[in-house]
Design an enzyme around this catalytic site. Structure first.
Site, PDB file in Angstrom:
ATOM      1  N   HIS A 226       0.867  -1.194   0.000  1.00 48.23           N
ATOM      2  CA  HIS A 226       0.000   0.000   0.000  1.00 48.23           C
ATOM      3  C   HIS A 226       0.895   1.233   0.000  1.00 48.23           C
ATOM      4  CE1 HIS A 226      -3.477   2.449   0.581  1.00 48.23           C
ATOM      5  NE2 HIS A 226      -3.792   2.185   1.832  1.00 48.23           N
ATOM      6  N   HIS A 266      -2.290  -2.430  -9.654  1.00 40.02           N
ATOM      7  CA  HIS A 266      -3.308  -1.823  -8.782  1.00 40.02           C
ATOM      8  C   HIS A 266      -4.508  -2.752  -8.714  1.00 40.02           C
ATOM      9  CE1 HIS A 266      -6.019   1.175  -7.038  1.00 40.02           C
ATOM     10  NE2 HIS A 266      -4.921   1.824  -6.727  1.00 40.02           N
ATOM     11  N   ASP A 317       2.588   5.347  -6.634  1.00 45.22           N
ATOM     12  CA  ASP A 317       3.827   5.271  -5.852  1.00 45.22           C
ATOM     13  C   ASP A 317       5.087   5.253  -6.697  1.00 45.22           C
ATOM     14  OD1 ASP A 317       1.878   3.361  -3.712  1.00 45.22           O
ATOM     15  OD2 ASP A 317       2.917   5.183  -3.096  1.00 45.22           O
TER      16      ASP A 317
HETATM   17  C1  SDX Z   1      -1.526   2.108  -3.378  1.00 47.64           C
HETATM   18  O1  SDX Z   1      -6.175   0.607  -3.321  1.00 47.64           O
HETATM   19  C2  SDX Z   1      -5.753   1.784  -3.541  1.00 47.64           C
HETATM   20  O2  SDX Z   1      -6.474   2.646  -4.008  1.00 47.64           O
HETATM   21  C3  SDX Z   1      -4.313   2.061  -3.115  1.00 47.64           C
HETATM   22  C4  SDX Z   1      -3.718   3.354  -3.567  1.00 47.64           C
HETATM   23  C5  SDX Z   1      -4.372   4.536  -2.889  1.00 47.64           C
HETATM   24  O3  SDX Z   1      -4.308   5.663  -3.428  1.00 47.64           O
HETATM   25  O4  SDX Z   1      -4.853   4.350  -1.727  1.00 47.64           O
HETATM   26  O5  SDX Z   1      -3.858   3.500  -4.972  1.00 47.64           O
HETATM   27  C6  SDX Z   1      -2.220   3.412  -3.204  1.00 47.64           C
HETATM   28  O6  SDX Z   1      -1.441   1.349  -2.451  1.00 47.64           O
HETATM   29  C7  SDX Z   1      -1.014   1.748  -4.742  1.00 47.64           C
HETATM   30  C8  SDX Z   1      -0.393   0.308  -4.797  1.00 47.64           C
HETATM   31  C9  SDX Z   1       1.020   0.351  -4.184  1.00 47.64           C
HETATM   32  N1  SDX Z   1       1.559  -1.021  -4.109  1.00 47.64           N
HETATM   33  C10 SDX Z   1       2.521  -1.442  -4.905  1.00 47.64           C
HETATM   34  O7  SDX Z   1       3.015  -0.776  -5.817  1.00 47.64           O
HETATM   35  C11 SDX Z   1       3.000  -2.863  -4.595  1.00 47.64           C
HETATM   36  C12 SDX Z   1       3.177  -3.632  -5.904  1.00 47.64           C
HETATM   37  N2  SDX Z   1       1.843  -3.901  -6.460  1.00 47.64           N
HETATM   38  C13 SDX Z   1       1.317  -5.225  -6.303  1.00 47.64           C
HETATM   39  O8  SDX Z   1       1.659  -5.859  -5.086  1.00 47.64           O
HETATM   40  C14 SDX Z   1      -0.166  -5.300  -6.668  1.00 47.64           C
HETATM   41  O9  SDX Z   1      -0.301  -4.709  -7.902  1.00 47.64           O
HETATM   42  C15 SDX Z   1      -1.207  -4.734  -5.725  1.00 47.64           C
HETATM   43  C16 SDX Z   1      -1.045  -5.239  -4.355  1.00 47.64           C
HETATM   44  C17 SDX Z   1      -1.171  -3.255  -5.733  1.00 47.64           C
HETATM   45  C18 SDX Z   1      -2.580  -5.176  -6.250  1.00 47.64           C
HETATM   46  O10 SDX Z   1      -2.519  -6.549  -6.279  1.00 47.64           O
HETATM   47  P1  SDX Z   1      -3.782  -7.494  -6.563  1.00 47.64           P
HETATM   48  O11 SDX Z   1      -4.947  -6.728  -7.026  1.00 47.64           O
HETATM   49  O12 SDX Z   1      -3.970  -8.366  -5.363  1.00 47.64           O
HETATM   50  O13 SDX Z   1      -3.253  -8.309  -7.791  1.00 47.64           O
HETATM   51  P2  SDX Z   1      -2.342  -9.585  -7.691  1.00 47.64           P
HETATM   52  O14 SDX Z   1      -1.221  -9.369  -6.697  1.00 47.64           O
HETATM   53  O15 SDX Z   1      -3.216 -10.756  -7.499  1.00 47.64           O
HETATM   54  O16 SDX Z   1      -1.678  -9.610  -9.142  1.00 47.64           O
HETATM   55  C19 SDX Z   1      -2.487  -9.960 -10.277  1.00 47.64           C
HETATM   56  C20 SDX Z   1      -1.494 -10.365 -11.361  1.00 47.64           C
HETATM   57  C21 SDX Z   1      -0.507 -11.414 -10.868  1.00 47.64           C
HETATM   58  O17 SDX Z   1      -0.100 -12.155 -11.994  1.00 47.64           O
HETATM   59  P3  SDX Z   1      -0.245 -13.768 -11.946  1.00 47.64           P
HETATM   60  O18 SDX Z   1       0.610 -14.179 -10.730  1.00 47.64           O
HETATM   61  O19 SDX Z   1      -1.730 -14.031 -11.692  1.00 47.64           O
HETATM   62  O20 SDX Z   1       0.269 -14.236 -13.253  1.00 47.64           O
HETATM   63  O21 SDX Z   1      -0.678  -9.233 -11.739  1.00 47.64           O
HETATM   64  C22 SDX Z   1       0.692  -9.481 -11.369  1.00 47.64           C
HETATM   65  C23 SDX Z   1       0.703 -10.647 -10.411  1.00 47.64           C
HETATM   66  O22 SDX Z   1       1.884 -11.397 -10.562  1.00 47.64           O
HETATM   67  N3  SDX Z   1       1.166  -8.281 -10.694  1.00 47.64           N
HETATM   68  C24 SDX Z   1       2.446  -7.923 -10.625  1.00 47.64           C
HETATM   69  C25 SDX Z   1       2.449  -6.710  -9.935  1.00 47.64           C
HETATM   70  N4  SDX Z   1       1.193  -6.377  -9.597  1.00 47.64           N
HETATM   71  C26 SDX Z   1       0.406  -7.350 -10.079  1.00 47.64           C
HETATM   72  N5  SDX Z   1       3.571  -8.529 -11.070  1.00 47.64           N
HETATM   73  C27 SDX Z   1       4.723  -7.881 -10.802  1.00 47.64           C
HETATM   74  N6  SDX Z   1       4.806  -6.696 -10.131  1.00 47.64           N
HETATM   75  C28 SDX Z   1       3.699  -6.095  -9.690  1.00 47.64           C
HETATM   76  N7  SDX Z   1       3.781  -4.927  -9.055  1.00 47.64           N
END
Ligand code: SDX
Length: 380
Positions: A226, A266, A317
């Site tokens: 997050h 996201h 971010d």
């Molecule tokens: C914020 O919710 C909000 O509104 C938050 C926010 C706000 O203003 O409040 O926008 C602020 O928190 C932004 C997010 C910051 N976090 C990060 O940057 C951390 C990295 N991001 C990931 O961990 C992920 O994208 C999440 C946690 C943000 C969202 O994850 P989800 O919705 O649970 O999706 P997932 O982890 O299940 O991924 C789905 C697919 C996967 O592929 P498969 O394994 O199914 O093949 O997408 C891939 C993931 O591997 N994926 C990524 C990735 N994010 C998703 N692969 C590599 N790097 C990534 N960052």
């Protein structure tokens, strides 16, 4: 047992679950749009200030000149920290994690707030204004403390963002830097039912107070998935630079190890986060002005690789990291800056939760053992 028959499959991470109607903001994940109280984030970033945007979020309408003047005066009057809070900050370990410091100090603020246990709308609004006003003062005071300096008092002649930059260094901030920080605070202020806001609402829904709700939210924002992501992005940029690795190779190796690349992806946006292009321009311009183009160049190469390898876009971010770095801000203060902004959204949601409250209490399927008989310890 009836519950077994009624058991539904859990929805991992509550993905897609709608928990409330909200007039506060609209996050359009398909179109990549963000709207606060009907105004687009692009319009607010171009024309508003953090103070005006906070007033818009809290009241649901853009303030008149006199309403904004009064609100700014209320914020200015609420900035000074009680001496007891400053003494507490002075006692914190200088190597403490700044989000843990903020979480702890905000919890302590509640002990000294005359309205602390009053959850009525007027008292809650008074406390919300104090929280918005004091967050930057707490973060800056700890930054000064861990560097062996006394805190710098906020000034009445500086706006919120400019005051924060001033309190970090004691120098008058460059007006362009202050405007960039002001827009960054606008961009991070509110984002629907994100994890930290939901955490605040769950706490408020028990009729607990806003200091408890905001303390819950700070703890939630702290996590790397997050608000903690921006700090992790800077760590990644520094590692790539220090090891002299091609950014594309570094990212592909992370993906091969099934690691998440911080600052990308996201839960809601399935296209570019609309805040990212604004921050991308700040990163480009500020790193160039500071003679640190490499951070923008590395970021761009990471962006291209993530698009090519995973089709995943940057979120809020990613470019905020190189932007804040170019402003000379330490990486472990990046997430506290997110909190300095999002306390406006959290406060707005706490007020909304109180207005139409119902305890937030989901269910779990029990999948553990049943009908066991107790065995005395001598026989185990
Ligand atoms: C914020 O919710 C909000 O509104 C938050 C926010 C706000 O203003 O409040 O926008 C602020 O928190 C932004 C997010 C910051 N976090 C990060 O940057 C951390 C990295 N991001 C990931 O961990 C992920 O994208 C999440 C946690 C943000 C969202 O994850 P989800 O919705 O649970 O999706 P997932 O982890 O299940 O991924 C789905 C697919 C996967 O592929 P498969 O394994 O199914 O093949 O997408 C891939 C993931 O591997 N994926 C990524 C990735 N994010 C998703 N692969 C590599 N790097 C990534 N960052």
């Amino acid at each position: 047992m009836a519950d077994i028959a009624a058991a539904k499959k859990p929805i991992a991470g509550l993905q897609g679950v709608v928990v409330a109607d909200s007039e506060i903001s609209y996050v359009d994940g398909q179109a990549g749009k963000l709207v606060y109280r009907g105004y687009s984030i692009e319009d607010l970033a171009a024309n508003s200030t953090f103070e005006e945007t906070t007033k818009l979020l809290l009241d649901g309408a853009l303030p008149s000149r006199s309403e904004l003047d009064q609100f700014e005066a209320e914020l200015s009057g609420a900035r000074v920290l009680d001496s007891e809070i400053i003494d507490l900050i002075r006692a914190y370990p200088t190597d403490a994690q700044p989000m843990a410091v903020l979480r702890t100090a905000v919890s302590a603020l509640g002990l000294f707030d005359p309205d602390s246990e009053d959850i009525g709308p007027d008292a809650t609004r008074r406390k919300a204004i104090r929280l918005v006003a004091k967050f930057p003062v707490i973060v800056a005071a700890f930054e000064r403390h861990r560097n062996g300096h006394d805190p710098i008092d906020p000034r009445d002649d500086l706006a919120h963002a400019a005051n924060f930059l001033y309190m970090l260094t004691g120098s008058d901030p460059d007006p362009e830097d202050a405007r960039v920080m002001d827009v960054c605070l606008i961009l991070h202020a509110e984002h629907g039912m994100n994890a930290s806001t939901f955490s605040a609402r769950v706490t408020a829904a028990t009729l607990s107070d806003i200091h408890s709700a905001v303390t819950s939210a700070i703890g939630t924002l702290k996590g790397a998935l997050h608000g903690g992501a921006n700090q992790e992005v800077m760590k990644m940029l520094l590692e790539i630079d220090q090891r002299g690795i091609e950014p594309a190779d570094f990212v592909r190796a992370m993906l091969d190890r099934k690691e998440r690349v911080m600052g990308f992806g996201h839960r809601v946006y399935k296209t570019m986060d609309p805040r990212a292009p604004i921050l991308r321009r700040f990163s480009r311009d500020l790193t160039a002005r500071a003679g640190q183009q490499k951070w923008f160049t590395i970021s761009e190469q990471i962006l291209e690789t993530m698009a090519a390898e995973k089709g995943i876009d940057p979120n809020v971010d990613f470019f905020s990291a190189s932007t804040y770095h170019a402003l000379g801000i330490p990486a472990d203060l990046f997430t506290p800056i997110f909190a300095i902004s999002r306390v406006s959204g959290w406060s707005t949601h706490v007020e909304a939760q109180y207005r139409h409250n119902r305890l937030i209490r989901p269910r779990a399927n029990y999948v553990g053992p049943r009908d066991l008989t107790y065995v005395p310890i001598e026989k185990r």
